[in-house]
Scaffold this motif. Sequence first.
Motif, PDB file in Angstrom:
ATOM      1  N   TYR A 375      -5.930   3.029  -1.657  1.00 47.29           N
ATOM      2  CA  TYR A 375      -7.346   3.182  -1.316  1.00 47.29           C
ATOM      3  C   TYR A 375      -7.463   3.893   0.037  1.00 47.29           C
ATOM      4  O   TYR A 375      -7.903   5.037   0.112  1.00 47.29           O
ATOM      5  N   PHE A 376      -7.057   3.223   1.117  1.00 44.64           N
ATOM      6  CA  PHE A 376      -7.127   3.801   2.459  1.00 44.64           C
ATOM      7  C   PHE A 376      -5.742   4.281   2.903  1.00 44.64           C
ATOM      8  O   PHE A 376      -4.746   3.580   2.686  1.00 44.64           O
ATOM      9  N   THR A 377      -5.700   5.431   3.569  1.00 46.21           N
ATOM     10  CA  THR A 377      -4.485   5.928   4.200  1.00 46.21           C
ATOM     11  C   THR A 377      -4.728   5.980   5.705  1.00 46.21           C
ATOM     12  O   THR A 377      -5.302   6.949   6.221  1.00 46.21           O
ATOM     13  N   PRO A 378      -4.334   4.941   6.429  1.00 44.25           N
ATOM     14  CA  PRO A 378      -4.574   4.928   7.872  1.00 44.25           C
ATOM     15  C   PRO A 378      -3.764   5.999   8.594  1.00 44.25           C
ATOM     16  O   PRO A 378      -2.627   6.294   8.200  1.00 44.25           O
ATOM     17  N   ILE A 379      -4.345   6.566   9.647  1.00 46.55           N
ATOM     18  CA  ILE A 379      -3.555   7.407  10.547  1.00 46.55           C
ATOM     19  C   ILE A 379      -3.206   6.622  11.811  1.00 46.55           C
ATOM     20  O   ILE A 379      -2.574   7.175  12.720  1.00 46.55           O
ATOM     21  N   ARG A 380      -3.605   5.366  11.875  1.00 47.16           N
ATOM     22  CA  ARG A 380      -3.219   4.513  12.999  1.00 47.16           C
ATOM     23  C   ARG A 380      -1.693   4.438  13.047  1.00 47.16           C
ATOM     24  O   ARG A 380      -1.054   4.048  12.065  1.00 47.16           O
ATOM     25  N   PRO A 381      -1.071   4.790  14.167  1.00 41.94           N
ATOM     26  CA  PRO A 381       0.386   4.737  14.242  1.00 41.94           C
ATOM     27  C   PRO A 381       0.919   3.333  13.936  1.00 41.94           C
ATOM     28  O   PRO A 381       0.357   2.322  14.358  1.00 41.94           O
ATOM     29  N   ASN A 382       1.983   3.302  13.155  1.00 37.08           N
ATOM     30  CA  ASN A 382       2.692   2.062  12.820  1.00 37.08           C
ATOM     31  C   ASN A 382       1.869   1.114  11.946  1.00 37.08           C
ATOM     32  O   ASN A 382       2.087  -0.100  11.983  1.00 37.08           O
ATOM     33  N   HIS A 383       0.956   1.671  11.138  1.00 41.39           N
ATOM     34  CA  HIS A 383       0.317   0.838  10.131  1.00 41.39           C
ATOM     35  C   HIS A 383       0.844   1.259   8.755  1.00 41.39           C
ATOM     36  O   HIS A 383       1.819   2.011   8.656  1.00 41.39           O
ATOM     37  N   TYR A 384       0.225   0.799   7.689  1.00 44.91           N
ATOM     38  CA  TYR A 384       0.781   0.990   6.354  1.00 44.91           C
ATOM     39  C   TYR A 384      -0.326   1.080   5.320  1.00 44.91           C
ATOM     40  O   TYR A 384      -1.512   0.994   5.658  1.00 44.91           O
ATOM     41  N   ARG A 385       0.058   1.283   4.069  1.00 45.04           N
ATOM     42  CA  ARG A 385      -0.898   1.386   2.963  1.00 45.04           C
ATOM     43  C   ARG A 385      -0.651   0.282   1.937  1.00 45.04           C
ATOM     44  O   ARG A 385       0.443  -0.256   1.847  1.00 45.04           O
ATOM     45  N   VAL A 386      -1.678   0.009   1.137  1.00 45.72           N
ATOM     46  CA  VAL A 386      -1.628  -1.021   0.094  1.00 45.72           C
ATOM     47  C   VAL A 386      -1.739  -0.340  -1.271  1.00 45.72           C
ATOM     48  O   VAL A 386      -2.468   0.645  -1.426  1.00 45.72           O
ATOM     49  N   TYR A 387      -1.017  -0.885  -2.264  1.00 46.31           N
ATOM     50  CA  TYR A 387      -1.012  -0.322  -3.614  1.00 46.31           C
ATOM     51  C   TYR A 387      -1.660  -1.291  -4.606  1.00 46.31           C
ATOM     52  O   TYR A 387      -1.507  -2.509  -4.501  1.00 46.31           O
ATOM     53  N   SER A 388      -2.331  -0.737  -5.589  1.00 43.24           N
ATOM     54  CA  SER A 388      -2.971  -1.547  -6.627  1.00 43.24           C
ATOM     55  C   SER A 388      -1.946  -2.043  -7.641  1.00 43.24           C
ATOM     56  O   SER A 388      -0.824  -1.526  -7.731  1.00 43.24           O
ATOM     57  N   MET A 555     -11.148  -7.873  -0.929  1.00 42.76           N
ATOM     58  CA  MET A 555     -10.725  -6.884   0.054  1.00 42.76           C
ATOM     59  C   MET A 555      -9.224  -6.627   0.006  1.00 42.76           C
ATOM     60  O   MET A 555      -8.607  -6.250   1.007  1.00 42.76           O
ATOM     61  N   GLY A 556      -8.633  -6.831  -1.175  1.00 45.09           N
ATOM     62  CA  GLY A 556      -7.198  -6.643  -1.322  1.00 45.09           C
ATOM     63  C   GLY A 556      -6.735  -5.214  -1.130  1.00 45.09           C
ATOM     64  O   GLY A 556      -5.539  -4.953  -0.969  1.00 45.09           O
ATOM     65  N   HIS A 557      -7.673  -4.259  -1.129  1.00 45.67           N
ATOM     66  CA  HIS A 557      -7.307  -2.850  -0.982  1.00 45.67           C
ATOM     67  C   HIS A 557      -7.053  -2.450   0.464  1.00 45.67           C
ATOM     68  O   HIS A 557      -6.631  -1.331   0.734  1.00 45.67           O
ATOM     69  N   ILE A 558      -7.335  -3.357   1.403  1.00 43.23           N
ATOM     70  CA  ILE A 558      -7.201  -3.058   2.835  1.00 43.23           C
ATOM     71  C   ILE A 558      -5.877  -3.611   3.351  1.00 43.23           C
ATOM     72  O   ILE A 558      -5.534  -4.765   3.090  1.00 43.23           O
ATOM     73  N   ALA A 559      -5.147  -2.786   4.096  1.00 41.42           N
ATOM     74  CA  ALA A 559      -3.892  -3.233   4.713  1.00 41.42           C
ATOM     75  C   ALA A 559      -4.239  -4.099   5.916  1.00 41.42           C
ATOM     76  O   ALA A 559      -4.365  -3.624   7.044  1.00 41.42           O
ATOM     77  N   ALA A 560      -4.414  -5.382   5.661  1.00 41.41           N
ATOM     78  CA  ALA A 560      -4.972  -6.297   6.659  1.00 41.41           C
ATOM     79  C   ALA A 560      -3.910  -6.975   7.510  1.00 41.41           C
ATOM     80  O   ALA A 560      -4.200  -7.922   8.233  1.00 41.41           O
ATOM     81  N   GLY A 561      -2.671  -6.492   7.430  1.00 41.33           N
ATOM     82  CA  GLY A 561      -1.602  -7.088   8.211  1.00 41.33           C
ATOM     83  C   GLY A 561      -1.722  -6.789   9.691  1.00 41.33           C
ATOM     84  O   GLY A 561      -2.636  -6.102  10.154  1.00 41.33           O
ATOM     85  N   LYS A 562      -0.776  -7.289  10.410  1.00 42.67           N
ATOM     86  CA  LYS A 562      -0.735  -7.201  11.868  1.00 42.67           C
ATOM     87  C   LYS A 562      -0.873  -5.761  12.360  1.00 42.67           C
ATOM     88  O   LYS A 562      -0.265  -4.846  11.815  1.00 42.67           O
ATOM     89  N   TYR A 563      -1.711  -5.573  13.392  1.00 45.10           N
ATOM     90  CA  TYR A 563      -1.791  -4.283  14.077  1.00 45.10           C
ATOM     91  C   TYR A 563      -0.653  -4.208  15.099  1.00 45.10           C
ATOM     92  O   TYR A 563      -0.493  -5.108  15.919  1.00 45.10           O
ATOM     93  N   TYR A 564       0.108  -3.128  15.059  1.00 46.09           N
ATOM     94  CA  TYR A 564       1.088  -2.883  16.108  1.00 46.09           C
ATOM     95  C   TYR A 564       0.387  -2.112  17.221  1.00 46.09           C
ATOM     96  O   TYR A 564      -0.349  -1.158  16.945  1.00 46.09           O
ATOM     97  N   PRO A 565       0.584  -2.480  18.476  1.00 44.11           N
ATOM     98  CA  PRO A 565      -0.162  -1.854  19.580  1.00 44.11           C
ATOM     99  C   PRO A 565       0.030  -0.343  19.643  1.00 44.11           C
ATOM    100  O   PRO A 565       1.155   0.156  19.502  1.00 44.11           O
TER     101      PRO A 565
END
Length: 760
Positions: A375-388, A555-565
Amino acid sequence: MKYSFIFCFCTLLLSHVAEAQMQLFDLKEVRLKEGPFKNAQDVDLKYILELNPDRLLAPYLITSGIPVKAERYGNWESIGLDGHIAGHYLSALAMMYASTGNMEVKNRLDYMISELEKCQQKNGNGYVGGIPQGKVFWDRIHNGDIDGSNFGLNNTWVPLYNIHKLFAGLTDTYHYTGNEKAKEVLIKLGDWFIELIRPLSDEQIQNILKTEHGGISESFADLYIITKDKKYLETAEKVSHLAILNPLEKKEDKLTGLHANTQIPKVIGFEKIGVLSGNKDMTDAAQFFWENVTQKRSVAFGGNSFAEHFNPTEDFSGMLKSNQGPETCNSYNMERLSKALFLDKNKVSYLDFYERTLYNHILSSQHPGKGGFVYFTPIRPNHYRVYSKPETSMWCCVGSGLENHSKYGELIYSHAENDVFVNLFIPSVLDWKEKNIYIEQSTKFPYQNSTDLVLKLKKSETFSMNIRCPEWAENFEISINGKIQKTEAKPSSYIMLNRKWKSGDQIRVTFKTSTHLENLPDGSNWSAFVNGPIVLAAKTSNKDLDGLFADDSRMGHIAAGKYYPLDQAYTFIGEKADYLSRLKELGNLHFRLDSLELEPFFEVHDTRYQMYFQNYSKEQFKEKHDLLIRQEIEARALEAKTIDKINCGEQQSEADHLYKGEKSNFGYEDGKFWRNTSSYISYQLLNKNKLGNFLDITVLEELKMDNISILINEKPAQIVAAENKVIRLNINKMEVVNIKIIAKNLINSPMFYQLRIVND
């Protein structure tokens, strides 16, 4: 991204193209060969066949009063958007059958059309749909009882968007497979809709169009193409959203803050209607929109927006910080718009964007081994994506994802009368039976910078082979049967090879690519590595990948895990050119950069990653980096004490929290979304494990408590404080928090910005 609009043909080709409009080949005329795109198609086919047609059809049977054969799916398919995946599924089945000839796919498609026909016959008025309480809802609309908001129409979740998926699916079924039953169902559905809106004034129709409605105008343009009945083109014009069209026709950018994917399908409709009606203002509006989005609002991999909304063109900081980066549906629709404009305007530059987005966003948005859509492809460094997953995930990007990987053959080649255009370097076969031309393309691009084309003809023929020279290609060279041709290759152009071709003739295309750093469009000090059209990224960690394969939560489509600084991300200090010079080639588009290994982003899965890198001068580093550290500490502290939050007026955030309301307005000011009401608004928040003690409501203007009342779980809220534009409510020991804010005496409430459950 910046794309030049050079359109340079040889003199002979210029005159030739003016005589004959560019056309697509049918999907059935192109077959993929082994490579990343063929793998993606195969993985998609497996996912398609894992879905149960009877479960997808269940909402339609329920609405028609027919006993279901299987329980409907959960997730979005049972909380208001019931039936939307079935429309996408029809399109995906139709295109996958055309692309592969798979008979199981064809049988499923025919079955679904037959079942939908039964539903339509049972309804008796041409209607077929899965929208909950559809009869009551549509009767209200027909009678002029309309309360439209950005995603809620009479408190129903995007009903026109939902039914547009069925219109599109029926259209694609007829277009790609010739299914006459699909055509009949489609025409009856279109006639039902025309009757639905017949009593409504233009003003009432425009009020309906405030709510996301997908490409409903395009659907009626398609009905006109199929039937040649002008009533459908007139309806297409009537359901074109003027609040978006008028500024675009004036070349005005009013997009910031708007829900991005709501707008793109409207513009696809403007383009198609403009072509069919000869309305140049509409096609020019579509071109202006495309230029604005691709050059001012898109990141390196082709995606746009964050948290589903267009950010300010001068500020991409929100996207860099967010776990909700560009949405795949946006790129799905921008690809469709690029294709339409390419065919209309005959400009090769549209292909440069199409190709960039195809390789880097569309191809990367499906897991290449396990399947599943992003769903979302973050450009936030050190984050990730979620798959259906097929059993749990029914998001919009699952629907468009089913389609994305079924139609890779659509634009590899095109033609104008007898002439062939090679647009993309993807291993494939073109079988143009009408002209007895068979072309096999063999390539390992982007891992090797060449492609080979072999012609097979029943007899020698004179025609033009036109090879696209992309804007990124260097030292572009063409040889025929081993002999290098004297050509003038210019970026974003075609090289025309006109001769009498014989069976067995071979064309070899070679070129070079180089790696460069591409800045974000806002001019900030963030940039991405790009080699040719391929965006490179580095895998950074496989830890804390919470919900990597989604559950069935809202909201399972959101990579809601820990933010790396952000301050711990890899950073350039000094000249960017130094970092380019330090790249060490490892082969297959992999590069070593200090401790990082850069590789094509479409290869990056099951991991955190870094695509964008911040650059400081040596003089700037300490001051700027220290500021970033402080900002990150503050942001982490706020998120650490947050249990749940809603950004009011932000579409997905509100939909995720079951928004309802009446006489409510929404907007975007100074980088913040808001919503107010002169009646009521309500949401549902979750206080996980009852960890939160307070619900803080932030407003954007003077706080007047006398004008509103607040209920929590249907009881008067316990107000702890109301000052400094924040209302604090006591929610101690509540796990589900249903909040309803009521405006007194029809006076507009303040503009609500955010609701946040906190634990202190």
